[in-house]
Design a protein around this motif. Sequence first.
Motif, PDB file in Angstrom:
ATOM      1  N   UNK A  61      34.267  18.509  25.420  1.00 49.91           N
ATOM      2  CA  UNK A  61      35.447  17.642  25.431  1.00 49.91           C
ATOM      3  C   UNK A  61      35.355  16.570  26.505  1.00 49.91           C
ATOM      4  N   UNK A  62      34.607  16.849  27.567  1.00 49.40           N
ATOM      5  CA  UNK A  62      34.460  15.880  28.656  1.00 49.40           C
ATOM      6  C   UNK A  62      33.233  14.979  28.515  1.00 49.40           C
ATOM      7  N   UNK A  63      32.178  15.490  27.900  1.00 48.40           N
ATOM      8  CA  UNK A  63      30.898  14.785  27.980  1.00 48.40           C
ATOM      9  C   UNK A  63      30.228  14.447  26.649  1.00 48.40           C
ATOM     10  N   UNK A  64      30.690  15.010  25.543  1.00 46.63           N
ATOM     11  CA  UNK A  64      29.999  14.755  24.282  1.00 46.63           C
ATOM     12  C   UNK A  64      30.055  13.280  23.900  1.00 46.63           C
ATOM     13  N   UNK A  65      31.219  12.652  24.085  1.00 44.52           N
ATOM     14  CA  UNK A  65      31.322  11.233  23.711  1.00 44.52           C
ATOM     15  C   UNK A  65      30.416  10.372  24.587  1.00 44.52           C
ATOM     16  N   UNK A  66      30.249  10.764  25.846  1.00 42.53           N
ATOM     17  CA  UNK A  66      29.347  10.022  26.733  1.00 42.53           C
ATOM     18  C   UNK A  66      27.905  10.166  26.263  1.00 42.53           C
ATOM     19  N   UNK A  67      27.533  11.384  25.876  1.00 44.63           N
ATOM     20  CA  UNK A  67      26.173  11.626  25.382  1.00 44.63           C
ATOM     21  C   UNK A  67      25.915  10.834  24.107  1.00 44.63           C
ATOM     22  N   UNK A  68      26.903  10.793  23.210  1.00 49.85           N
ATOM     23  CA  UNK A  68      26.733  10.068  21.955  1.00 49.85           C
ATOM     24  C   UNK A  68      26.633   8.559  22.187  1.00 49.85           C
ATOM     25  N   UNK A  69      27.350   8.062  23.194  1.00 52.63           N
ATOM     26  CA  UNK A  69      27.254   6.637  23.520  1.00 52.63           C
ATOM     27  C   UNK A  69      25.856   6.293  24.036  1.00 52.63           C
ATOM     28  N   UNK A  70      25.334   7.135  24.916  1.00 56.70           N
ATOM     29  CA  UNK A  70      23.967   6.910  25.401  1.00 56.70           C
ATOM     30  C   UNK A  70      22.949   7.062  24.271  1.00 56.70           C
ATOM     31  N   UNK A  71      23.192   8.006  23.390  1.00 49.52           N
ATOM     32  CA  UNK A  71      22.302   8.204  22.238  1.00 49.52           C
ATOM     33  C   UNK A  71      22.311   6.963  21.350  1.00 49.52           C
ATOM     34  N   UNK A  72      23.471   6.367  21.193  1.00 52.38           N
ATOM     35  CA  UNK A  72      23.576   5.139  20.395  1.00 52.38           C
ATOM     36  C   UNK A  72      22.772   4.006  21.027  1.00 52.38           C
ATOM     37  N   UNK A  73      22.879   3.881  22.346  1.00 51.05           N
ATOM     38  CA  UNK A  73      22.130   2.836  23.039  1.00 51.05           C
ATOM     39  C   UNK A  73      20.625   3.038  22.897  1.00 51.05           C
TER      40      UNK A  73
END
Length: 237
Positions: A61-73
């Motif tokens: 809940x805290x970090x998955x969206x951050x990981x997905x954003x970096x994965x997108x980049x």
Amino acid sequence: MIERSSHFSEYMTSMIHVTTYTLYKGLMAFALAQKTQEKKWEKHGQRALQNMKKWAKHAPSNYLHKAMLLEAEHAAIQGKVSKTIKLYDIAISHAKQHGYIQEEALAYERAALFFNSLNRSDKSAWYFARSHQLYIDWGANAKANVLHAQFSSLVVPAKHRDSFHLFVRGRSSISPNVGISQIEMAAADTQLSYSEKEITDTKQFETHPAALTQTAKKKSLRSAAIHVASSLRQYFH
């Protein structure tokens, strides 16, 4: 800055300022990889991504969206268009679900810039309008003004569309993650500076990790966030 601060996360992986710094360090690294075509920057970005994925396993809940954003980049610099778009949308969805309005706005902005690089102005405008509105909702008026000034030809028409009005109405019941946004909101709207020496001189943390906690209390996340945001501008636009 990226190379000399690579060991921060080794010591204080649960601290908000370290995970936030890792996110922006990863974004900067992938931006540099895209700009310079140098593999060393991609490797820095991948390390940040690996750390974020590790944290996401324990606290999605805290970090998955951050990981997905970096994965997108990362997917973007590899030329994987469909995968990049999908990952941006996943990052946006998870950030929204868990109340990270500031990072939802960032993910919309990064997606908009990606579509802009593909000369897909219709999609770029769609994402820019939402990013702009979320920065306003978060209280980051200075950031919203910069976005509007740089991309007004895309933002303004898109904000008159029916789909955008539906977007705004649909968010009326959503509350931001106040615990994080109050700190970072102040950073976005304050003209503070953080010296290069303070952000890069990290030797003391190698033998005294506790010093990071004390320094963070004294300097505050607000100053660090401003420094990172300033550094990002030259690479992201």
